[in-house]
Design an enzyme around this catalytic site. Structure first.
Site, PDB file in Angstrom:
ATOM      1  N   SER A 145       0.816  -1.214   0.000  1.00  0.00           N
ATOM      2  CA  SER A 145       0.000   0.000   0.000  1.00  0.00           C
ATOM      3  C   SER A 145       0.852   1.268   0.000  1.00  0.00           C
ATOM      4  O   SER A 145       0.627   2.181  -0.805  1.00  0.00           O
ATOM      5  CB  SER A 145      -0.951  -0.005   1.200  1.00  0.00           C
ATOM      6  OG  SER A 145      -0.241  -0.133   2.422  1.00  0.00           O
ATOM      7  N   GLY A 173       7.080  10.140   8.674  1.00  0.00           N
ATOM      8  CA  GLY A 173       6.134  11.164   9.098  1.00  0.00           C
ATOM      9  C   GLY A 173       4.710  10.655   9.017  1.00  0.00           C
ATOM     10  O   GLY A 173       4.457   9.489   8.703  1.00  0.00           O
ATOM     11  N   SER A 213      -4.573   3.227  11.104  1.00  0.00           N
ATOM     12  CA  SER A 213      -3.325   2.672  11.631  1.00  0.00           C
ATOM     13  C   SER A 213      -3.503   1.208  12.018  1.00  0.00           C
ATOM     14  O   SER A 213      -4.331   0.875  12.870  1.00  0.00           O
ATOM     15  CB  SER A 213      -2.870   3.476  12.853  1.00  0.00           C
ATOM     16  OG  SER A 213      -1.902   2.750  13.591  1.00  0.00           O
ATOM     17  N   ARG A 214      -2.716   0.333  11.412  1.00  0.00           N
ATOM     18  CA  ARG A 214      -2.766  -1.087  11.773  1.00  0.00           C
ATOM     19  C   ARG A 214      -2.323  -1.300  13.211  1.00  0.00           C
ATOM     20  O   ARG A 214      -2.849  -2.166  13.918  1.00  0.00           O
ATOM     21  CB  ARG A 214      -1.881  -1.901  10.826  1.00  0.00           C
ATOM     22  CG  ARG A 214      -2.376  -1.926   9.403  1.00  0.00           C
ATOM     23  CD  ARG A 214      -1.679  -2.976   8.579  1.00  0.00           C
ATOM     24  NE  ARG A 214      -0.272  -2.705   8.360  1.00  0.00           N
ATOM     25  CZ  ARG A 214       0.213  -2.012   7.345  1.00  0.00           C
ATOM     26  NH1 ARG A 214      -0.614  -1.490   6.450  1.00  0.00           N
ATOM     27  NH2 ARG A 214       1.508  -1.833   7.199  1.00  0.00           N
ATOM     28  N   ASN A 215      -1.335  -0.520  13.665  1.00  0.00           N
ATOM     29  CA  ASN A 215      -0.855  -0.666  15.038  1.00  0.00           C
ATOM     30  C   ASN A 215      -1.952  -0.317  16.039  1.00  0.00           C
ATOM     31  O   ASN A 215      -2.157  -1.021  17.029  1.00  0.00           O
ATOM     32  CB  ASN A 215       0.375   0.217  15.254  1.00  0.00           C
ATOM     33  CG  ASN A 215       1.560  -0.241  14.447  1.00  0.00           C
ATOM     34  OD1 ASN A 215       2.160  -1.269  14.721  1.00  0.00           O
ATOM     35  ND2 ASN A 215       1.912   0.523  13.414  1.00  0.00           N
ATOM     36  N   ASP A 221       3.731  11.969  13.516  1.00  0.00           N
ATOM     37  CA  ASP A 221       3.417  10.571  13.234  1.00  0.00           C
ATOM     38  C   ASP A 221       2.782   9.883  14.438  1.00  0.00           C
ATOM     39  O   ASP A 221       1.908   9.023  14.299  1.00  0.00           O
ATOM     40  CB  ASP A 221       4.698   9.837  12.824  1.00  0.00           C
ATOM     41  CG  ASP A 221       4.433   8.711  11.840  1.00  0.00           C
ATOM     42  OD1 ASP A 221       3.266   8.468  11.502  1.00  0.00           O
ATOM     43  OD2 ASP A 221       5.416   8.076  11.403  1.00  0.00           O
ATOM     44  N   ALA A 228      -1.319   5.641   3.603  1.00  0.00           N
ATOM     45  CA  ALA A 228      -1.182   5.391   2.170  1.00  0.00           C
ATOM     46  C   ALA A 228      -2.408   5.837   1.379  1.00  0.00           C
ATOM     47  O   ALA A 228      -2.281   6.437   0.305  1.00  0.00           O
ATOM     48  CB  ALA A 228      -0.911   3.906   1.935  1.00  0.00           C
ATOM     49  N   LYS A 278       6.813   5.250  17.655  1.00  0.00           N
ATOM     50  CA  LYS A 278       5.379   5.591  17.537  1.00  0.00           C
ATOM     51  C   LYS A 278       4.535   4.353  17.274  1.00  0.00           C
ATOM     52  O   LYS A 278       3.363   4.295  17.673  1.00  0.00           O
ATOM     53  CB  LYS A 278       5.176   6.660  16.463  1.00  0.00           C
ATOM     54  CG  LYS A 278       5.524   6.238  15.035  1.00  0.00           C
ATOM     55  CD  LYS A 278       4.356   5.659  14.284  1.00  0.00           C
ATOM     56  CE  LYS A 278       4.762   5.171  12.908  1.00  0.00           C
ATOM     57  NZ  LYS A 278       3.630   4.573  12.168  1.00  0.00           N
TER      58      LYS A 278
END
Length: 338
Positions: free
Chosen positions: A14, A138, A257-259, A247, A142, A194
């Site tokens: 991505s 930063g 955000s996957r996290n 970020d 995507a 982050k």
């Protein structure tokens, strides 16, 4: 033909695809390479990345290439966008095919698996001391980048000419602003830490602790990032910029955000394997947690949030209990370490 592209992008996921689209949209000839030839052929057939960015057609100047030697012969400038745990192996694969005048930039966020080394150290070990290096980091999702929505990012490079060239290639006055920053350590570290704090923010929200707790966690997470950075020789101001605070806020507060989503599901009590299956893509923060904590130990830096997240991820500690452990720590001055 060699020299017929402004940039080669290594990694057709991505983010790699989004950066390739951005470069091509700026009027540059771009080659996008991925490790799976069938995937590259599929992208070429439909002229978009249907898996990750289905609504964004490829600009005419974005070309697909399945042959690594052919791709790397086309330009001196190579942008690597792969997961951090394969960064070193990808560099090793690229090395025999790089041009003599090659310059390497990466948008990978994280640390080397197991060792916890900065990716700059990995690149130097594989490629030697002479090749110019740079890193992009930063607040960039995507989908928004590919859609041309306004975005800003930090760029750190070992070479001033390379930095200026990258700014020229990437910068677009309508949607994409690139800030230069000479602090390679800080820019790389911000992108790794982050990820860890974002998992913590997701866990907090999954438990239901609310906005106050999330904001406190982000703020104290920034303090942990800054303390580790200072110990490693980073510039303090970097962590108040795009690669640090920018970020961090983005990744901790938005479900793109996957996290963050990873932590959110854990906080809601979803089992670890089910969480990984639901996310379906690499969650950099999972590996980064172990690596960041190892770095903290190496430099003698107290990082209590990172430590509790590690215990949840790797030692099966209950997420709610981890949060209570943080809240129950001894009182101290906000400006003090820990």
């Amino acid at each position: 033909m060699p020299g017929d592209a402004s940039m080669i992008v290594i990694g057709a996921g991505s983010y790699g695809t989004a950066l390739a689209i951005t470069l091509a949209r700026n009027g540059h000839e771009v080659l996008l390479w991925g490790h799976d030839p069938a995937h590259i052929q599929a992208l070429e057939a439909v002229r978009c990345n249907q898996a990750f960015l289905p609504d964004v057609p490829f600009p005419p100047t974005l070309r697909l290439e399945a042959s690594l030697p052919t791709a790397l012969a086309a330009s001196r400038d190579v942008l690597i966008v792969v997961p951090s745990h394969v960064f070193g192996s990808v560099l090793t694969e690229l090395k025999p095919h790089l041009r003599q005048d090659a310059r390497i930039v990466w948008a990978t966020k994280g640390l080397e698996a197991e060792t916890g080394r900065l990716l700059q150290e990995v690149a130097r070990e594989v490629l030697g001391d002479q090749i110019p290096l740079a890193v992009l980091s930063g607040p960039t999702f995507a989908r928004e980048l590919a859609a041309g929505l306004p975005t800003a990012i930090a760029l750190a490079a070992t070479d001033a000419t390379f930095s200026a060239d990258l700014q020229r290639l990437l910068h677009c006055g309508k949607s994409f602003r690139v800030y230069s920053n000479p602090d390679l350590i800080g820019v790389q570290l911000g992108g790794a830490v982050k990820n860890v704090i974002a998992i913590g923010a997701g866990i907090s929200d999954g438990i239901g602790f609310g906005a106050n707790a999330r904001t406190a966690l982000i703020t104290r997470g920034l303090a942990e990032m800054s303390r580790l950075g200072a110990a490693m020789g980073a510039e303090p101001g970097t962590f108040m910029g795009m690669a640090g605070l920018g970020d961090l806020v983005l990744t901790c507060t938005d479900n793109q955000s996957r996290n963050r989503r990873f932590g959110l599901l854990l906080g809601q009590g979803v089992g670890f394997e089910a969480v990984q299956e639901t996310i379906g893509q690499v969650v950099e923060g999972y590996r980064n947690t172990k690596e960041v904590l190892a770095l903290a130990g190496r430099y003698g830096v107290e990082m209590p949030i990172t430590e509790q997240i590690y215990q949840v991820l790797y030692q099966n500690k209950n997420a709610h209990q981890a949060a209570l452990t943080l809240l129950g720590r001894a009182q101290k001055d906000e400006r003090a370490g820990g």
